[in-house]
Enzyme design. Structure first.
Site, mmCIF file in Angstrom:
data_model
loop_
_atom_site.group_PDB
_atom_site.id
_atom_site.type_symbol
_atom_site.label_atom_id
_atom_site.label_comp_id
_atom_site.label_asym_id
_atom_site.label_seq_id
_atom_site.Cartn_x
_atom_site.Cartn_y
_atom_site.Cartn_z
ATOM 1 N N SER A 72 18.932 -66.432 -29.324
ATOM 2 C CA SER A 72 17.504 -66.733 -29.480
ATOM 3 C C SER A 72 16.673 -65.460 -29.649
ATOM 4 O O SER A 72 15.449 -65.535 -29.800
ATOM 5 C CB SER A 72 17.002 -67.519 -28.262
ATOM 6 O OG SER A 72 17.706 -68.731 -28.126
ATOM 7 N N ASP A 119 19.415 -67.897 -24.529
ATOM 8 C CA ASP A 119 17.955 -67.966 -24.657
ATOM 9 C C ASP A 119 17.327 -66.674 -24.130
ATOM 10 O O ASP A 119 18.034 -65.822 -23.569
ATOM 11 C CB ASP A 119 17.442 -69.198 -23.891
ATOM 12 C CG ASP A 119 16.157 -69.760 -24.477
ATOM 13 O OD1 ASP A 119 15.500 -69.063 -25.267
ATOM 14 O OD2 ASP A 119 15.799 -70.906 -24.142
ATOM 15 N N ASP A 152 22.026 -77.937 -23.108
ATOM 16 C CA ASP A 152 20.978 -76.917 -23.149
ATOM 17 C C ASP A 152 20.556 -76.618 -21.704
ATOM 18 O O ASP A 152 21.379 -76.699 -20.785
ATOM 19 C CB ASP A 152 19.810 -77.384 -24.039
ATOM 20 C CG ASP A 152 19.043 -76.228 -24.641
ATOM 21 O OD1 ASP A 152 18.061 -75.773 -24.002
ATOM 22 O OD2 ASP A 152 19.408 -75.767 -25.742
ATOM 23 N N ASP A 153 19.315 -76.286 -21.491
ATOM 24 C CA ASP A 153 18.823 -75.832 -20.190
ATOM 25 C C ASP A 153 18.973 -76.938 -19.126
ATOM 26 O O ASP A 153 19.192 -78.098 -19.442
ATOM 27 C CB ASP A 153 17.351 -75.425 -20.338
ATOM 28 C CG ASP A 153 16.916 -74.421 -19.276
ATOM 29 O OD1 ASP A 153 17.667 -74.201 -18.303
ATOM 30 O OD2 ASP A 153 15.822 -73.852 -19.427
ATOM 31 N N ASP A 158 10.338 -73.352 -31.109
ATOM 32 C CA ASP A 158 11.045 -74.621 -30.879
ATOM 33 C C ASP A 158 10.462 -75.750 -31.734
ATOM 34 O O ASP A 158 9.247 -75.892 -31.843
ATOM 35 C CB ASP A 158 10.888 -75.060 -29.417
ATOM 36 C CG ASP A 158 11.728 -74.226 -28.475
ATOM 37 O OD1 ASP A 158 12.423 -73.296 -28.938
ATOM 38 O OD2 ASP A 158 11.671 -74.494 -27.259
ATOM 39 N N LYS A 204 24.723 -70.677 -26.227
ATOM 40 C CA LYS A 204 23.365 -70.372 -26.694
ATOM 41 C C LYS A 204 22.687 -69.506 -25.648
ATOM 42 O O LYS A 204 22.595 -69.895 -24.472
ATOM 43 C CB LYS A 204 22.577 -71.674 -26.898
ATOM 44 C CG LYS A 204 21.089 -71.482 -27.223
ATOM 45 C CD LYS A 204 20.404 -72.836 -27.433
ATOM 46 C CE LYS A 204 18.889 -72.712 -27.530
ATOM 47 N NZ LYS A 204 18.231 -74.034 -27.692
ATOM 48 N N ARG A 258 18.147 -68.311 -33.582
ATOM 49 C CA ARG A 258 16.846 -68.974 -33.706
ATOM 50 C C ARG A 258 15.831 -67.919 -34.110
ATOM 51 O O ARG A 258 15.600 -66.957 -33.388
ATOM 52 C CB ARG A 258 16.465 -69.614 -32.371
ATOM 53 C CG ARG A 258 17.259 -70.891 -32.040
ATOM 54 C CD ARG A 258 16.699 -72.071 -32.824
ATOM 55 N NE ARG A 258 15.252 -72.086 -32.670
ATOM 56 C CZ ARG A 258 14.638 -72.457 -31.550
ATOM 57 N NH1 ARG A 258 15.328 -72.936 -30.539
ATOM 58 N NH2 ARG A 258 13.328 -72.385 -31.447
#
Lengths: 435, 435
Positions: free
Chosen positions: B190, B158, B79-80, B219, B156, B215
């Site tokens: 997202s 975001d 992820d990030d 979160d 993913k 999403r």
């Protein structure tokens, strides 16, 4: 692991106004039916869990056989819904004949034979919260006598269906009536919880004179939100609550729900740690027949229990609320020791909290630290920065004492410099991480 | 335990508008770093948990060696906070050189060699949520190409630091750019979460055409409140969300937090059950190196996984909200089967919920019931009343199918009366209790 207990407490610390029945010089411990079993009277469909003598016998067996009693968990307490819907011909309360065919006295004997004690429940109003016969003013004397005849050891007096005026008369009257029986019966008062828990409506000096413990706040439920809500209320009002507590007179934040359905293991450790800090009664409300070994090991943690049972009986407090959502609690203990709890209100990941004992207002010196849940030990100078890694919704709990050998060296060396005795200890390593 | 899977799905049920990359015909499964490890880049003090290639290698090893991969958990998703703060001289994203010294391509190879897949993360804005270089409109093509060169399997995207107009251009553009690389790269958007998750701001038909999953909502955090909040939002908006889901296109209620710090075992089973009902991606975010055996057994429950992975890909729904705070969820499955979840929102004690399959709108007949977490089986007529005991914050989860021999009898006997085949089964015993 050894926890030094001061048996002779300086007179200074003895509560001068505690209820004079000699009971509960440390917070009571045991098991209480309500949170887990409520008013389940459906013995036909739910025979293992309904409020019946079998349930209390089962729990007594577990307390006696699974190591609980030896740790101090010795009360087995009946809550609401135990009685018949009618008093007997003499006007006395009587247990439901189907669910308690042996009667309460026989149950009390069963417990006493196993070194346990029996608690029972009543209510100041015309009815209990569950709709069973209450113990209003005109029934106080007869019911106190009945409980004494049954050889009951503790009585919880709830407040449903009663008003402030009745409570103001009834709670002290019951205290007198229980004392008048000649049998030592510990007395739990729900009174403050019905009056908002705070002065001027609640008089904690009076409560300490008439009750051994009292519920200050709402009922606990099987959820972390409920535990947090209770912790917050007790912390917000700690300046009022702390002076009220002492040997023989305890604030009661309600039952331990460890071993039930709603708490994670982290949260279970947090309840145990903070109830110990608060000098709270430790009444478990869970199923001791099926409890997991992890939950049991938290409830049976000897050092957490020792901290809870410290003979000084000083209720601890929240001393620091960090922006990081780490909170620090401290409880002064006998032997110049103390308990520290680092509590995370975070919901993300373990947080590395950096501080020092000096920052937590410890005086200059070297301290011995025992981690209550990991059982690690170390020595720490007040000035030494350290890091504790605190899990989300979890705690790190320490028992902190001035090192014993420090005192010995001081004694034998006539008060020479302290540093040299510790050259071997790694007290200067910074930062330290406790997982 | 055997779960009959229909391999050839009737054309009727195939999503006609799904993203045409052939990926994720059932909800993706695997591991995703964010919830548990966040933006922990402190490899000096927290080497085991910081965002680094070691963390992903560790998790890959666990997935490959501890039985996860065989069950379908095959994505390992970064992820990030993985990248350098600067792009390289050619304007390409590059991983942080200290934390990913081997580079992403090598990491992907490591995973591929073990039958696993690699996911990576980017953001539509100028910066990611964690402040690392974003992938705004003018960087979409080069970044898609970089990911393909690195042999990444999922991306993913975001939405921090981007506005609605940019998102409206960027999310479809990235879909095209990923497809144009020629490498099948699953695409997680997202976008809807940044636009409130609901029409008219969110166009679920379009999302199904450009993304494999998205999403919809905020979160997840490591708390039961967060799980409940997500369940409630998905249930309240299920009429909008259910048609959006299908093979290749999934609503994503966010990661599984089972094995972390905030959920009890009951709550963990509830998340697993309801994520299966919702046909949700099953991305765990936890520490597979230290996970407890109880948490692992919930995540590795074969029947819960089978239900989640049902090839029809129909998202289930809340069908009943009782005053008792019991909720019933149902998901239609292939083979005329279905999954039922009885979910308790109570916080007191186990609740005995009484109903029948007929009351839950099942058609006349005898059904075979498999209890997903206790592995008990039984046969149940639609009209038979039964009782399920549902623990506070817990579930009882059933896989319900018309008995196999019923169909055989029907087939061989040319449709004769159904009842006779079941004379041996105890389908008339009422009520039944499933503990």
């Amino acid at each position: 692991m050894h926890f030094p207990v001061v048996v002779f407490v300086p007179a200074l610390f003895v509560a001068t106004f505690a209820l004079d029945n000699g009971l509960m010089r440390t917070p009571p411990m045991g098991w209480l039916a309500w949170e887990r079993y409520r008013c389940d009277i459906d013995c036909e469909h739910d025979p293992k869990n309904c409020i019946s003598e079998n349930l209390f016998i089962d729990m007594a067996d577990r307390l006696a056989e699974d190591g609980w009693r030896e740790l101090g968990y010795d009360y087995v307490n009946i809550d609401d819904c135990w009685s018949s819907k009618e008093r007997d011909k003499q006007g006395r309360l009587q247990p439901d004949p189907k669910r308690f065919p042996g009667g309460i006295k026989k149950l009390a004997r069963y417990l006493h034979d196993r070194g346990l004690k029996l608690g029972i429940y009543g209510d100041m109003g015309t009815l209990t919260c569950g709709g069973y016969p209450g113990t209003p003013l005109d029934k106080i004397e007869i019911d106190a006598q009945t409980f004494a005849e049954w050889e009951v050891d503790m009585f919880k007096y709830d407040g449903c269906y009663s008003n402030a005026t009745e409570q103001e008369r009834g709670y002290p009257l019951m205290s007198k009536a229980l004392n008048a029986t000649g049998r030592p019966i510990a007395y739990s008062c729900s009174w403050p919880a019905y009056q908002g828990g705070l002065p001027p409506k609640v008089n904690y000096t009076q409560l300490g004179q008439i009750c051994n413990l009292w519920r200050n706040y709402g009922d606990i439920q099987d959820s972390w939100d409920s535990v947090l809500n209770i912790i917050d209320w007790f912390s917000e009002n700690q300046d009022v609550l702390i002076p009220a507590a002492g040997p023989g007179r305890w604030n009661d934040p309600d039952m331990l729900i460890i071993g039930d359905f709603g708490l994670s293991m982290e949260q279970s450790r947090s309840q145990m740690a903070l109830w110990a800090i608060m000098a709270a009664p430790l009444f478990m409300s869970n199923d001791l027949r099926t409890i997991s070994s992890k939950a049991r090991s938290i409830l049976q943690n000897k050092m957490a229990i020792s901290i809870n049972q410290d003979p000084l009986g000083i209720q601890g407090k929240l001393i620091l609320k960090e922006k990081s959502n780490i909170e620090v609690f401290l409880r002064p203990l006998s032997n110049n020791a103390s308990a520290l709890v680092f509590f995370s209100r975070r919901t993300d990941m373990p947080y590395r909290y950096k501080t020092s004992l000096a920052k937590l207002n410890y005086t200059t010196g070297s301290y011995k630290v025992f981690n209550v849940f990991t059982e690690e030990t170390m020595t720490l100078k007040d000035s030494a920065e350290f890091v504790v890694s605190v899990n989300p919704t979890g705690v790190v709990m320490w028992y902190v004492s001035p090192p014993a050998k420090l005192n010995l060296h001081q004694f034998y060396n006539g008060g020479k410099l302290l540093g040299s005795a510790y050259d071997d200890d790694d007290e200067n390593a910074i930062p330290r991480v406790f997982l």
